[in-house]
Design a protein around this motif. Structure first.
Motif, PDB file in Angstrom:
ATOM      1  N   GLU A  58      13.169 -55.941  19.483  1.00  9.25           N
ATOM      2  CA  GLU A  58      12.836 -57.192  20.172  1.00  9.25           C
ATOM      3  C   GLU A  58      12.781 -56.876  21.666  1.00  9.25           C
ATOM      4  O   GLU A  58      13.719 -56.294  22.218  1.00  9.25           O
ATOM      5  CB  GLU A  58      13.923 -58.238  19.890  1.00  9.25           C
ATOM      6  CG  GLU A  58      13.762 -59.522  20.637  1.00  9.25           C
ATOM      7  CD  GLU A  58      14.972 -60.435  20.468  1.00  9.25           C
ATOM      8  OE1 GLU A  58      15.038 -61.426  21.229  1.00  9.25           O
ATOM      9  OE2 GLU A  58      15.834 -60.170  19.625  1.00  9.25           O
ATOM     10  N   LYS A  59      11.677 -57.236  22.298  1.00  8.71           N
ATOM     11  CA  LYS A  59      11.526 -56.950  23.723  1.00  8.71           C
ATOM     12  C   LYS A  59      12.125 -58.092  24.536  1.00  8.71           C
ATOM     13  O   LYS A  59      11.810 -59.258  24.337  1.00  8.71           O
ATOM     14  CB  LYS A  59      10.057 -56.748  24.075  1.00  8.71           C
ATOM     15  CG  LYS A  59       9.837 -56.238  25.464  1.00  8.71           C
ATOM     16  CD  LYS A  59       8.420 -55.769  25.695  1.00  8.71           C
ATOM     17  CE  LYS A  59       8.370 -55.184  27.095  1.00  8.71           C
ATOM     18  NZ  LYS A  59       7.124 -54.548  27.385  1.00  8.71           N
ATOM     19  N   ILE A  60      13.026 -57.716  25.438  1.00  7.35           N
ATOM     20  CA  ILE A  60      13.664 -58.692  26.336  1.00  7.35           C
ATOM     21  C   ILE A  60      13.349 -58.225  27.759  1.00  7.35           C
ATOM     22  O   ILE A  60      13.999 -57.322  28.279  1.00  7.35           O
ATOM     23  CB  ILE A  60      15.186 -58.760  26.107  1.00  7.35           C
ATOM     24  CG1 ILE A  60      15.499 -59.117  24.650  1.00  7.35           C
ATOM     25  CG2 ILE A  60      15.829 -59.754  27.053  1.00  7.35           C
ATOM     26  CD1 ILE A  60      16.962 -59.013  24.280  1.00  7.35           C
ATOM     27  N   GLY A  61      12.330 -58.825  28.352  1.00  5.63           N
ATOM     28  CA  GLY A  61      11.894 -58.377  29.680  1.00  5.63           C
ATOM     29  C   GLY A  61      11.322 -56.973  29.584  1.00  5.63           C
ATOM     30  O   GLY A  61      10.365 -56.737  28.858  1.00  5.63           O
ATOM     31  N   ARG A  62      11.959 -56.025  30.293  1.00  2.00           N
ATOM     32  CA  ARG A  62      11.490 -54.637  30.268  1.00  2.00           C
ATOM     33  C   ARG A  62      12.294 -53.753  29.320  1.00  2.00           C
ATOM     34  O   ARG A  62      12.010 -52.570  29.205  1.00  2.00           O
ATOM     35  CB  ARG A  62      11.567 -54.035  31.674  1.00  2.00           C
ATOM     36  CG  ARG A  62      10.594 -54.655  32.623  1.00  2.00           C
ATOM     37  CD  ARG A  62      10.612 -54.042  33.989  1.00  2.00           C
ATOM     38  NE  ARG A  62      11.606 -52.974  34.141  1.00  2.00           N
ATOM     39  CZ  ARG A  62      11.758 -52.231  35.210  1.00  2.00           C
ATOM     40  NH1 ARG A  62      10.981 -52.431  36.242  1.00  2.00           N
ATOM     41  NH2 ARG A  62      12.673 -51.299  35.284  1.00  2.00           N
ATOM     42  N   ILE A  63      13.315 -54.333  28.680  1.00  2.00           N
ATOM     43  CA  ILE A  63      14.157 -53.534  27.791  1.00  2.00           C
ATOM     44  C   ILE A  63      14.018 -54.000  26.339  1.00  2.00           C
ATOM     45  O   ILE A  63      13.487 -55.080  26.076  1.00  2.00           O
ATOM     46  CB  ILE A  63      15.640 -53.571  28.232  1.00  2.00           C
ATOM     47  CG1 ILE A  63      16.164 -55.009  28.250  1.00  2.00           C
ATOM     48  CG2 ILE A  63      15.827 -52.902  29.579  1.00  2.00           C
ATOM     49  CD1 ILE A  63      17.637 -55.120  28.552  1.00  2.00           C
ATOM     50  N   PHE A  64      14.506 -53.169  25.435  1.00  2.00           N
ATOM     51  CA  PHE A  64      14.406 -53.467  24.016  1.00  2.00           C
ATOM     52  C   PHE A  64      15.789 -53.663  23.418  1.00  2.00           C
ATOM     53  O   PHE A  64      16.740 -52.969  23.785  1.00  2.00           O
ATOM     54  CB  PHE A  64      13.698 -52.333  23.260  1.00  2.00           C
ATOM     55  CG  PHE A  64      12.273 -52.142  23.669  1.00  2.00           C
ATOM     56  CD1 PHE A  64      11.284 -52.995  23.194  1.00  2.00           C
ATOM     57  CD2 PHE A  64      11.908 -51.107  24.520  1.00  2.00           C
ATOM     58  CE1 PHE A  64       9.959 -52.820  23.566  1.00  2.00           C
ATOM     59  CE2 PHE A  64      10.588 -50.924  24.897  1.00  2.00           C
ATOM     60  CZ  PHE A  64       9.609 -51.791  24.422  1.00  2.00           C
ATOM     61  N   LYS A  65      15.842 -54.605  22.487  1.00  2.00           N
ATOM     62  CA  LYS A  65      17.073 -54.832  21.727  1.00  2.00           C
ATOM     63  C   LYS A  65      16.786 -54.382  20.296  1.00  2.00           C
ATOM     64  O   LYS A  65      15.805 -54.811  19.684  1.00  2.00           O
ATOM     65  CB  LYS A  65      17.466 -56.306  21.756  1.00  2.00           C
ATOM     66  CG  LYS A  65      18.763 -56.585  21.058  1.00  2.00           C
ATOM     67  CD  LYS A  65      19.182 -58.041  21.229  1.00  2.00           C
ATOM     68  CE  LYS A  65      20.544 -58.252  20.608  1.00  2.00           C
ATOM     69  NZ  LYS A  65      21.008 -59.620  20.830  1.00  2.00           N
ATOM     70  N   TYR A  66      17.656 -53.504  19.782  1.00  2.00           N
ATOM     71  CA  TYR A  66      17.491 -52.957  18.437  1.00  2.00           C
ATOM     72  C   TYR A  66      18.465 -53.654  17.487  1.00  2.00           C
ATOM     73  O   TYR A  66      19.641 -53.797  17.801  1.00  2.00           O
ATOM     74  CB  TYR A  66      17.749 -51.444  18.447  1.00  2.00           C
ATOM     75  CG  TYR A  66      16.795 -50.701  19.342  1.00  2.00           C
ATOM     76  CD1 TYR A  66      15.560 -50.284  18.867  1.00  2.00           C
ATOM     77  CD2 TYR A  66      17.117 -50.430  20.670  1.00  2.00           C
ATOM     78  CE1 TYR A  66      14.665 -49.614  19.683  1.00  2.00           C
ATOM     79  CE2 TYR A  66      16.234 -49.766  21.494  1.00  2.00           C
ATOM     80  CZ  TYR A  66      15.009 -49.363  20.998  1.00  2.00           C
ATOM     81  OH  TYR A  66      14.119 -48.699  21.809  1.00  2.00           O
ATOM     82  N   SER A  67      17.939 -54.103  16.351  1.00  2.00           N
ATOM     83  CA  SER A  67      18.762 -54.775  15.343  1.00  2.00           C
ATOM     84  C   SER A  67      18.644 -54.049  14.014  1.00  2.00           C
ATOM     85  O   SER A  67      17.582 -53.523  13.668  1.00  2.00           O
ATOM     86  CB  SER A  67      18.306 -56.227  15.163  1.00  2.00           C
ATOM     87  OG  SER A  67      18.431 -56.928  16.368  1.00  2.00           O
ATOM     88  N   VAL A  68      19.735 -54.054  13.268  1.00  2.00           N
ATOM     89  CA  VAL A  68      19.779 -53.372  11.975  1.00  2.00           C
ATOM     90  C   VAL A  68      18.918 -54.131  10.964  1.00  2.00           C
ATOM     91  O   VAL A  68      19.053 -55.343  10.799  1.00  2.00           O
ATOM     92  CB  VAL A  68      21.242 -53.283  11.469  1.00  2.00           C
ATOM     93  CG1 VAL A  68      21.293 -52.739  10.057  1.00  2.00           C
ATOM     94  CG2 VAL A  68      22.068 -52.436  12.414  1.00  2.00           C
ATOM     95  N   ALA A  69      18.017 -53.413  10.289  1.00  2.00           N
ATOM     96  CA  ALA A  69      17.170 -54.014   9.257  1.00  2.00           C
ATOM     97  C   ALA A  69      17.669 -53.660   7.858  1.00  2.00           C
ATOM     98  O   ALA A  69      17.495 -54.434   6.924  1.00  2.00           O
ATOM     99  CB  ALA A  69      15.727 -53.543   9.424  1.00  2.00           C
ATOM    100  N   ILE A  70      18.275 -52.490   7.725  1.00  2.00           N
ATOM    101  CA  ILE A  70      18.824 -52.059   6.438  1.00  2.00           C
ATOM    102  C   ILE A  70      20.341 -52.000   6.582  1.00  2.00           C
ATOM    103  O   ILE A  70      20.857 -51.159   7.334  1.00  2.00           O
ATOM    104  CB  ILE A  70      18.261 -50.685   6.015  1.00  2.00           C
ATOM    105  CG1 ILE A  70      16.755 -50.807   5.784  1.00  2.00           C
ATOM    106  CG2 ILE A  70      18.961 -50.176   4.758  1.00  2.00           C
ATOM    107  CD1 ILE A  70      16.063 -49.508   5.447  1.00  2.00           C
ATOM    108  N   PRO A  71      21.072 -52.870   5.887  1.00  2.00           N
ATOM    109  CA  PRO A  71      22.527 -52.877   5.992  1.00  2.00           C
ATOM    110  C   PRO A  71      23.144 -51.564   5.490  1.00  2.00           C
ATOM    111  O   PRO A  71      22.561 -50.860   4.659  1.00  2.00           O
ATOM    112  CB  PRO A  71      22.958 -54.043   5.099  1.00  2.00           C
ATOM    113  CG  PRO A  71      21.731 -54.861   4.898  1.00  2.00           C
ATOM    114  CD  PRO A  71      20.571 -53.934   5.026  1.00  2.00           C
TER     115      PRO A  71
END
Length: 153
Positions: A58-71
Motif C-alpha cells: 500500500e503506497k502512503i505518500g512516497r513510502i510503502f506499507k507491506y502487509s502479510v497476505a499469507i498467514p
C-alpha cells in the motif's frame, strides 16, 4: 493464492512481518537481527515477496506499507506437508516414530493432546553383547556363592 517455498532470507524477513502483521520498510529493518542487510537488499526482497504474493503493498505518500497476505499458519502447514512427503513418505506415523527414537517426544507429551487409553511404548533397540567363553569362565569363578536357606540339623 499458491504458496511456494521461500529462500532463507525471504523466510527471515517474513518471520519479522508475521510478528508485525504490517510494517513500513524502516520497521522491517528495525525488526531484522544483526548484522542487518543493506536497505536496498531488504527492499529487493520485499518486492520479491510481493511478486510471490506473500505480501500486499500500500503506497502512503512516497513510502510503502507491506502487509502479510499469507498467514504464518498457512505457510507452516505447507512446509509440514512437504516435509512429510520429502522425508517420511507422507506417513505421519513415521515422523512420530522418529521423534520417539530421538527422545524428542514422549508418551506424556501425547497425553497432553489426546486421551489415550492404551500405553504408548516406543521401540527400544538394545545392543546385546555376547560374552566370550573366557568372560563366562571368569564370571563363574568370581561369582559369590549362594547361601543355602535351609540348613540340615
Amino acid at each position: 493464492m499458491k504458496i511456494t517455498n521461500l529462500t532463507i532470507v525471504e523466510e527471515e524477513i517474513m518471520q519479522c512481518l508475521w510478528k508485525l502483521d504490517s510494517a513500513l520498510m524502516r520497521e522491517v529493518m528495525d525488526a531484522l537481527p544483526e548484522p542487518k542487510p543493506h536497505p536496498n537488499t531488504v527492499s529487493t526482497y520485499l518486492k520479491i515477496l510481493v511478486e510471490k504474493e506473500f505480501l500486499t503493498i500500500e503506497k502512503i505518500g512516497r513510502i510503502f506499507k507491506y502487509s502479510v497476505a499469507i498467514p504464518f499458519v498457512n505457510y507452516q502447514n505447507y512446509k509440514l506437508e512437504h516435509f512429510l512427503n520429502d522425508y517420511f513418505d507422507n506417513k505421519p506415523t513415521a515422523l512420530v516414530s522418529k521423534l520417539f527414537d530421538l527422545n524428542l517426544l514422549s508418551a506424556e507429551d501425547l497425553h497432553q493432546y489426546f486421551e489415550i487409553k492404551t500405553t504408548v511404548v516406543p521401540k527400544i533397540k538394545k545392543k546385546i553383547k555376547k560374552k566370550s567363553a573366557m568372560r563366562n569362565f571368569v564370571d563363574e569363578l568370581t561369582e559369590k556363592k549362594k547361601k543355602n536357606k535351609k540348613r540340615k540339623k
